[in-house]
Design a protein around this motif. Structure first.
Motif, PDB file in Angstrom:
ATOM      1  N   THR A 261       0.801  -1.223   0.000  1.00  0.00           N
ATOM      2  CA  THR A 261       0.000   0.000   0.000  1.00  0.00           C
ATOM      3  C   THR A 261       0.834   1.273   0.000  1.00  0.00           C
ATOM      4  O   THR A 261       0.262   2.371  -0.025  1.00  0.00           O
ATOM      5  N   ASN A 262       2.150   1.173   0.061  1.00  0.00           N
ATOM      6  CA  ASN A 262       2.983   2.383   0.020  1.00  0.00           C
ATOM      7  C   ASN A 262       2.741   3.129  -1.287  1.00  0.00           C
ATOM      8  O   ASN A 262       2.606   2.514  -2.354  1.00  0.00           O
TER       9      ASN A 262
ATOM     10  N   SER B 106      -7.820  -0.648   1.426  1.00  0.00           N
ATOM     11  CA  SER B 106      -7.751  -1.211   2.774  1.00  0.00           C
ATOM     12  C   SER B 106      -7.741  -0.131   3.841  1.00  0.00           C
ATOM     13  O   SER B 106      -8.182  -0.359   4.970  1.00  0.00           O
ATOM     14  N   VAL B 107      -7.231   1.063   3.516  1.00  0.00           N
ATOM     15  CA  VAL B 107      -7.274   2.187   4.450  1.00  0.00           C
ATOM     16  C   VAL B 107      -8.687   2.761   4.491  1.00  0.00           C
ATOM     17  O   VAL B 107      -9.242   3.024   5.568  1.00  0.00           O
TER      18      VAL B 107
ATOM     19  N   LEU C 198      -8.005  -5.879  -0.426  1.00  0.00           N
ATOM     20  CA  LEU C 198      -8.603  -5.962   0.905  1.00  0.00           C
ATOM     21  C   LEU C 198      -8.307  -7.315   1.553  1.00  0.00           C
ATOM     22  O   LEU C 198      -8.013  -7.394   2.747  1.00  0.00           O
ATOM     23  N   ARG C 199      -8.372  -8.356   0.760  1.00  0.00           N
ATOM     24  CA  ARG C 199      -8.219  -9.718   1.289  1.00  0.00           C
ATOM     25  C   ARG C 199      -6.821  -9.985   1.826  1.00  0.00           C
ATOM     26  O   ARG C 199      -6.654 -10.785   2.763  1.00  0.00           O
ATOM     27  N   THR C 200      -5.815  -9.321   1.282  1.00  0.00           N
ATOM     28  CA  THR C 200      -4.431  -9.649   1.633  1.00  0.00           C
ATOM     29  C   THR C 200      -3.792  -8.653   2.584  1.00  0.00           C
ATOM     30  O   THR C 200      -2.597  -8.743   2.852  1.00  0.00           O
ATOM     31  N   SER C 201      -4.563  -7.727   3.149  1.00  0.00           N
ATOM     32  CA  SER C 201      -3.974  -6.670   3.971  1.00  0.00           C
ATOM     33  C   SER C 201      -3.885  -7.002   5.456  1.00  0.00           C
ATOM     34  O   SER C 201      -3.031  -6.455   6.144  1.00  0.00           O
ATOM     35  N   HIS C 202      -4.753  -7.882   5.968  1.00  0.00           N
ATOM     36  CA  HIS C 202      -4.795  -8.035   7.421  1.00  0.00           C
ATOM     37  C   HIS C 202      -4.894  -9.463   7.976  1.00  0.00           C
ATOM     38  O   HIS C 202      -4.987  -9.613   9.199  1.00  0.00           O
ATOM     39  N   PRO C 203      -4.886 -10.535   7.179  1.00  0.00           N
ATOM     40  CA  PRO C 203      -5.126 -11.862   7.761  1.00  0.00           C
ATOM     41  C   PRO C 203      -3.974 -12.385   8.619  1.00  0.00           C
ATOM     42  O   PRO C 203      -4.125 -13.386   9.307  1.00  0.00           O
TER      43      PRO C 203
END
Length: 508
Positions: free
Chosen positions: A154-155, A376-377, A443-448
């Motif tokens: 996300t940078n 995702s933010v 979205l799916r790969t940002s927080h699991p």
């Protein structure tokens, strides 16, 4: 400073936004009174300028922007060579700083477009301590957009690529900090951890990362996500360097309001004490979180067996509420991070703290550019606004109360064992998302990866990750050790004993 006098239309607009019911006639009276009231901000600004605990830069702070050829993993933001003392415990050692941590004279974007062009005029307290100890600040490391992601894509400049697999995530949000240590391009790094942002990238990159007990290391001068779970700590290639850097960083600064009664320990002295006599609880639920890979679980259980052979008493323990740890964190994090980012100028309020107003003013002037934030933010903002509309801030309050209950559950187990043991992340490094796949993949790969790390940010326990070998895809597996509050020395004892066996060495 000057705030323009309001018009009665300004008053009506505020009334409509807040639902105050001010009439047209009343708005003119309010405008007159407000115009007189806001004159107080000028003299207060003059007095506040005398409060200068954050040291401005002394002398030149030169830096360079690395070329793409010299920055193949996109881990560097800028390079520098700032040294103020030739002696001290960090003399001759290079320390790279996560780009959410201000270094006077070096640009800071915090992974986002919001801070493009911003150059801090002060050193965060942890940077000052590194320089006082003789360390060389060798530059700033890229991080995720406003530090909101556990991945590394996300940078605003593009993804930070894993040193051991070019198409794989480095983890986040201290992405570049982990990559540069793993690559050997910096001896040590400073990271920040709100949901695992030190430990997740350390796990994915095969290095050692510590989230200290809340308040052990001062957060003074660093943009906040939420004071309930802000942490700053060391990321290093081995356990000894981690203990060394913590010994420089730890201790009260007289400003951070979370540091009352904090007393550092002899972290380096604990390294040779071994694990005989230590009681280690293998947390059952830590191996059952969604996405747990079989090879990761096996590697971490094998590490527990090694510690048992070294003389520790090792047995399984259970904290069923651990399964809800990320859910509890989320009810705090969604709202807390949204309020800080959108309304509190990236610092937060309600604390007896030092406020870096130059940074806050920049965030206020450029906040409208948040429309360029990654999905995702924006997801945090959307969830928070929707929930707040329906239940106000009661959800945040319940989350903090629930975190206190969870803390008590861990503390109850930690009366009978000295440490908890589990995987840091349930999986090894994930493939970077395909930019062409749209927001769903992003979205799916940002927080699991935060299931095991996030709970200890809100319960404030110290938690360290170190490598314990490769997983199925030959990427690093992280072993996490969690201790009692302020018992980092005990965590280091077990980590160093395990590291010395060579069983967990990650060899790509």
């Amino acid at each position: 400073m000057t705030i323009p006098a309001p018009t009665h239309q300004d008053m009506l607009a505020i009334s409509e936004r807040l639902g105050l019911g001010i009439t047209e006639e009343q708005s003119k009276i309010y405008a007159e009174v407000v115009a007189k009231s806001i004159t107080t901000y000028g003299p207060v600004a003059e007095i506040s300028a005398e409060d200068t605990p954050l040291r401005p830069a002394g002398g030149s702070r030169e830096h360079t922007v690395p070329t793409a050829e010299d920055n193949r993993h996109n881990a560097w933001f800028v390079r520098s060579s700032i040294t103020e003392k030739s002696t001290g415990p960090l003399a001759g050692r290079t320390v790279v700083v996560k780009d959410s941590i201000p270094v006077a004279g070096l640009p800071m974007i915090a992974g986002s477009n919001l801070f493009e062009g911003y150059v801090p005029d002060f050193d965060a307290e942890v940077v000052r301590r590194v320089l006082e100890a003789g360390g060389t600040v060798s530059g700033k490391a890229h991080c995720e957009y406003l530090c909101f992601s556990g991945a590394s894509h996300t940078n605003v400049t593009g993804p930070i690529r894993n040193p051991w697999g070019d198409g794989y995530s480095t983890g986040g949000s201290s992405s570049g900090s982990a990559a540069l240590v793993a690559l050997g391009e910096a001896d040590m790094s400073l990271g920040a951890d709100q949901a695992g942002s030190i430990r997740m990238p350390s796990s994915f990159c095969g290095i050692v990362g510590l989230k200290p007990t809340t308040g052990l290391v001062p957060y003074t001068g660093i943009p906040s996500l939420d004071a309930e779970f802000d942490h700053v700590g060391p990321m290093t290639a081995d356990v000894a360097d981690n203990a060394l850097l913590l010994s420089v960083l730890a201790g009260p600064d007289g400003i951070d309001p979370r540091q009352h009664g904090v007393e550092p320990s002899d972290y380096q002295g604990a390294l040779d004490q071994g694990v005989k006599g230590l009681r280690i609880g293998v947390l059952k639920e830590g191996f059952e979180v969604p996405g747990t890979q079989r090879a990761v679980a096996e590697r971490v259980r094998a590490a527990a067996d090694v510690l048992a052979r070294l003389g520790a008493t090792v047995h399984e323990v259970s904290v069923p509420q651990h399964r809800l740890g990320l859910d509890i964190w989320s009810t705090i994090g969604w709202t807390g991070m949204t309020e800080t980012a959108l309304r509190h100028n990236g610092i937060g309020i309600y604390r007896d703290d030092h406020y870096p107003v130059s940074l806050m003013e920049w965030a206020h002037r450029h906040g409208s550019a948040i429309d360029q934030a990654p999905p995702s933010v924006k997801l945090f903002f959307v969830i928070s606004e929707y929930v707040t509309k329906h239940i106000g801030y009661a959800g945040y309050g319940r989350g903090v109360n629930a975190a206190r209950v969870l803390r008590g559950k861990y503390d109850e187990i930690l009366k009978d064992v000295d440490l908890l043991l589990m995987p840091t992340t349930p999986m090894t490094a994930l493939p970077l998302p395909d930019p062409s796949s749209g927001i769903e993949d992003e979205l799916r790969t940002s927080h699991p990866m935060a299931f095991n790390t996030a709970p200890f940010d809100i319960t404030h326990h110290p938690a360290l990750t170190l490598p314990c070998g490769p997983g199925d895809n030959d990427m690093p597996v992280g072993l996490m050790l969690v201790g009692r509050h302020y018992k980092e020395a005990t965590v280091y004892r077990a980590a160093k004993a395990y590291e010395d066996t060579g069983e967990g060495a990650f060899r790509p």
